[in-house]
Scaffold this motif. Structure first.
Motif, PDB file in Angstrom:
ATOM      1  N   GLU A   1     -21.104   7.483  12.901  1.00  0.00           N
ATOM      2  CA  GLU A   1     -22.434   8.092  12.701  1.00  0.00           C
ATOM      3  C   GLU A   1     -23.543   7.237  13.318  1.00  0.00           C
ATOM      4  OE1 GLU A   1     -22.565   8.430   8.456  1.00  0.00           O
ATOM      5  OE2 GLU A   1     -21.168  10.135   8.426  1.00  0.00           O
ATOM      6  N   GLY A   2     -23.158   6.166  13.970  1.00  0.00           N
ATOM      7  CA  GLY A   2     -24.145   5.328  14.658  1.00  0.00           C
ATOM      8  C   GLY A   2     -24.710   4.224  13.770  1.00  0.00           C
ATOM      9  N   ILE A   3     -24.165   4.053  12.574  1.00  0.00           N
ATOM     10  CA  ILE A   3     -24.659   2.988  11.682  1.00  0.00           C
ATOM     11  C   ILE A   3     -24.037   1.656  12.121  1.00  0.00           C
ATOM     12  CG2 ILE A   3     -24.777   2.188   9.279  1.00  0.00           C
ATOM     13  CD1 ILE A   3     -24.508   5.208   8.488  1.00  0.00           C
ATOM     14  N   ASP A   4     -24.874   0.632  12.176  1.00  0.00           N
ATOM     15  CA  ASP A   4     -24.423  -0.669  12.663  1.00  0.00           C
ATOM     16  C   ASP A   4     -23.728  -1.447  11.528  1.00  0.00           C
ATOM     17  OD1 ASP A   4     -24.324  -3.232  13.811  1.00  0.00           O
ATOM     18  OD2 ASP A   4     -26.399  -3.642  13.190  1.00  0.00           O
ATOM     19  N   VAL A   5     -22.412  -1.258  11.433  1.00  0.00           N
ATOM     20  CA  VAL A   5     -21.643  -1.930  10.383  1.00  0.00           C
ATOM     21  C   VAL A   5     -20.999  -3.192  10.976  1.00  0.00           C
ATOM     22  CG1 VAL A   5     -19.623  -1.722   8.867  1.00  0.00           C
ATOM     23  CG2 VAL A   5     -21.112   0.249   9.235  1.00  0.00           C
ATOM     24  N   VAL A   6     -21.083  -4.311  10.263  1.00  0.00           N
ATOM     25  CA  VAL A   6     -20.351  -5.503  10.708  1.00  0.00           C
ATOM     26  C   VAL A   6     -18.989  -5.494   9.998  1.00  0.00           C
ATOM     27  CG1 VAL A   6     -20.282  -8.021  10.789  1.00  0.00           C
ATOM     28  CG2 VAL A   6     -22.470  -6.828  11.090  1.00  0.00           C
ATOM     29  N   GLY A   7     -17.923  -5.428  10.783  1.00  0.00           N
ATOM     30  CA  GLY A   7     -16.579  -5.313  10.206  1.00  0.00           C
ATOM     31  C   GLY A   7     -15.903  -6.667  10.114  1.00  0.00           C
ATOM     32  N   PHE A   8     -15.702  -7.143   8.884  1.00  0.00           N
ATOM     33  CA  PHE A   8     -14.999  -8.417   8.676  1.00  0.00           C
ATOM     34  C   PHE A   8     -13.518  -8.173   8.327  1.00  0.00           C
ATOM     35  CE2 PHE A   8     -19.324 -10.146   7.726  1.00  0.00           C
ATOM     36  CZ  PHE A   8     -19.280 -11.291   8.514  1.00  0.00           C
TER      37      PHE A   8
END
Ligand code: PLP
Length: 396
Positions: free
Chosen positions: A28-35
């Motif tokens: 959806e274009g949300i800037d998620v930081v994936g750890f």
């Protein structure tokens, strides 16, 4: 129509819901930081890719020997001798479709209904599931009071007449702890008096920091060598997770049984990937050194952050690429009236409010913890930690 009972005994992945929600947010274009990453974020080195191309050009595209090509098995024997001072002959090696497959094969060969398998906790979440798939019983031994390492005393008290095997994972996913030679030898002394198999998962052996040194328990003595099935593979060391090459080394009789099992399930591992793995094992390259250096810089950033944050603590990771963070001091706190009562809930709320995806460690036998992978860029780590800090400051 009924499904087999074993299907209901396998735990649902707790992390799946978080991962799929994080993916949806990203779409959806949300800037998620994936750890959450469980694999190195580097490309497979080009010399390995070139070897795969060579395999294709040569028409190396047919079945190979079930347990692996003679050339790859020789390269694996050479690796064991050079890196671990372990002497194996090619008939003691079985190459499979990833280390996970090697682990499953090993368990299918040794575990029967009701057999107990000792698993020190925290553990990689797949171990107990594989044991259950083989109709065995996982016996979980908590290690958090002993710096996250199994002690001989705890091992002794977990052993029963039904104990068939123990799983040792050093460097460990998720804690990052690395057993010293003395610690492994002390366990070996206990196990040497028994006929318990040792499954030693050494997949992260080369991803270690701070001068830590990797030892294989199989080095301890001739008897322990015979009791041990060493698991390793190309996935983590050479950033080859998608190629699916794992391997094991064991007593010839065990290897023969495993070879038989594999011959009726999957046959040989991918011929092209096998060919490329020979290049990975035999080529002297600076790739690994550089990858470990980069991981180490990132590791320090996260560990420093945890150590300077009031609500957090972690075991000091000396290997692999994860930091396991104790978040129990935020249990009972809330955000927007939503109470954090578990690591899973914390992870859900961190995703919702801080746009960071972390792995809750309930399925790793560590319900007070979340796991952060540092197989992502330094910039993303810094951004993600800032968000985590803001999240913690918002809690009431
Ligand atoms: N063992 C441990 C401890 C792991 O963390 C993993 C992957 O995450 C594996 C084995 C499986 O490796 P592979 O990708 O070769 O199946």
């Amino acid at each position: 129509m009924a499904l087999a009972k074993r299907t209901s005994q396998i735990s649902k992945s707790l992390t799946l819901a978080i991962t799929s929600k994080a993916n949806k947010m990203k779409e959806e274009g949300i800037d998620v930081v994936g750890f959450g990453a469980g694999e190195p974020d580097f490309n497979t080195p080009s010399f390995i890719i070139d070897a795969a191309k060579e395999a294709l050009d040569k028409g190396f595209t047919k079945y190979t020997a079930n347990s692996g090509t003679p050339a790859l098995k020789k390269a694996i024997c050479d690796k064991f001798l050079k890196d671990n001072n372990l002497n194996y002959a090619p008939n003691q090696i079985v190459v499979s479709n990833g280390a996970k497959h090697s682990l499953y094969n090993a368990m299918l060969a040794i575990i029967e209904q009701g057999d107990e398998v000792i698993i020190p906790a925290p553990f990689w979440l797949t171990y107990p599931e594989l044991v259950k798939m083989c109709e065995g019983t996982p016996v979980i031994v908590d290690t958090k009071d002993d710096k996250f390492k199994l002690t001989p005393k705890k091992l002794e008290s977990a052993i029963t007449p039904r104990t068939k095997a123990i799983i040792i994972n050093s460097p460990c996913n998720p804690t990052g702890v690395v057993y010293s030679k003395e610690e492994l030898w002390a366990l070996a002394q206990v196990l040497e008096k028994t006929d318990i198999y040792i499954i030693s998962d050494e997949i992260y052996e080369k991803i270690i920091y701070n001068g830590a040194k990797h030892y294989s328990i199989a080095q301890y003595s001739e008897k322990i060598y015979k009791q041990t099935i060493v698991i390793n593979g190309a996935s983590k060391t050479y950033s080859m997770t998608g190629w699916r090459i794992g391997y094991l080394a064991a007593d010839a009789e065990i290897a023969r049984a495993i070879d038989n099992i594999q011959s009726h399930c999957t046959s040989n591992a991918n011929s092209i990937a096998q060919y490329a793995t020979i290049a990975a094992l035999n080529t002297h390259s600076s790739f690994l050194q550089e990858m470990v250096k980069t991981f180490d810089e990132r590791r320090r950033i996260i560990v420093d952050f945890v150590n300077s944050t009031k609500d957090l603590s972690c075991p000091n990771p000396q290997g692999a690429f994860y930091v396991m963070i104790n978040i129990s001091s935020i249990f009972g706190k809330s955000i927007d009236g939503k109470v954090i009562d578990s690591a899973l809930k914390a992870a859900e709320l961190m995703l919702e409010y801080a746009r960071i995806a972390v792995i809750p460690c309930e399925s790793f036998g560590a319900p007070d913890y979340i796991r952060l992978s540092y197989a992502i860029s330094k910039e993303d780590i810094q951004k993600g930690l800032k968000r985590l800090e803001e999240f913690l400051n918002t809690l009431r």
